[in-house]
Design a protein around this motif. Structure first.
Motif, PDB file in Angstrom:
ATOM      1  N   CYS A  73      -3.055  -4.518   2.472  1.00 50.20           N
ATOM      2  CA  CYS A  73      -4.031  -4.434   3.563  1.00 50.20           C
ATOM      3  C   CYS A  73      -5.203  -5.391   3.361  1.00 50.20           C
ATOM      4  O   CYS A  73      -5.934  -5.670   4.301  1.00 50.20           O
ATOM      5  CB  CYS A  73      -4.518  -3.000   3.745  1.00 50.20           C
ATOM      6  N   CYS A 104      -5.990   4.562   1.639  1.00 55.02           N
ATOM      7  CA  CYS A 104      -5.511   3.583   2.624  1.00 55.02           C
ATOM      8  C   CYS A 104      -4.567   4.251   3.627  1.00 55.02           C
ATOM      9  O   CYS A 104      -3.732   5.061   3.250  1.00 55.02           O
ATOM     10  CB  CYS A 104      -4.788   2.452   1.901  1.00 55.02           C
ATOM     11  N   CYS A 160       0.827  -1.212   0.000  1.00 57.72           N
ATOM     12  CA  CYS A 160       0.000   0.000   0.000  1.00 57.72           C
ATOM     13  C   CYS A 160       0.864   1.266   0.000  1.00 57.72           C
ATOM     14  O   CYS A 160       0.515   2.261  -0.629  1.00 57.72           O
ATOM     15  CB  CYS A 160      -0.916  -0.002   1.218  1.00 57.72           C
ATOM     16  N   HIS A 203      -1.921   2.939  -2.379  1.00 58.24           N
ATOM     17  CA  HIS A 203      -3.298   2.479  -2.286  1.00 58.24           C
ATOM     18  C   HIS A 203      -4.193   3.647  -1.883  1.00 58.24           C
ATOM     19  O   HIS A 203      -4.075   4.158  -0.771  1.00 58.24           O
ATOM     20  CB  HIS A 203      -3.382   1.345  -1.257  1.00 58.24           C
TER      21      HIS A 203
HETATM   22 ZN    ZN Z   1      -4.079  -0.570   1.569  1.00 59.08          ZN
END
Ligand code: ZN
Length: 148
Positions: A117, A73, A65, A70
């Motif tokens: 994640c 996130c 991430c 991401h």
């Molecule tokens: Zn993530």
């Protein structure tokens, strides 16, 4: 003061090119558990995906991430110091991911991204993989493949 400690930073740095990271191993286990035939680290496929499912003509990328940004996130934070350095680095990673996506599309290969994640919960991960793979144009017979 940098929000990342030196140790944390070197840990992050070491992860980007590392093979068989925990998220990768989790995805591998899930694919195996669901009886998907996946090859790891296919050098012959554009972008060298973490997994390639020949039966589904699908490349799976397990993305960190932080490095691959991401969206939305909490792990995709930007360190408070050396901001320019990080922004440049992230930009390059994003551009590389986009290029790979374009090349795969051209080659007619489906692409699935699993974020780090999303590998924390094995049950959710399996559901996600099954759902995404069910959407890819399977090269299998009409009978398909058991995904449950
Ligand atoms: Zn993530």
């Amino acid at each position: 003061m940098d929000t990342l400690t030196k140790i944390h930073r070197s840990w992050n740095m070491s992860r980007i090119r590392e093979k068989n990271t925990l998220p990768e191993r989790t995805v591998k286990k899930s694919l195996h558990f669901m009886n998907y035939k996946a090859k790891a680290h296919m050098r012959s496929i554009q972008g060298h995906p973490d997994f390639f499912l020949k039966d589904y003509n699908t490349a799976i990328f397990v993305h960190g991430c932080f490095w691959h940004r991401h969206k939305g996130c909490k792990f995709a934070y930007t360190p408070k110091s050396r901001t320019v350095f990080w922004k440049e680095k992230f930009k390059r990673n994003i551009l590389r991911d986009r290029t790979v996506a374009r090349l795969l599309r051209k080659a007619g290969i489906a692409r699935i991204t699993i974020w780090e994640c999303q590998t924390k919960d094995a049950e959710k991960l399996r559901l996600r993989l099954a759902r995404l793979l069910a959407r890819t144009p399977s090269l299998l017979s009409a009978k398909g493949h058991a995904v449950s």
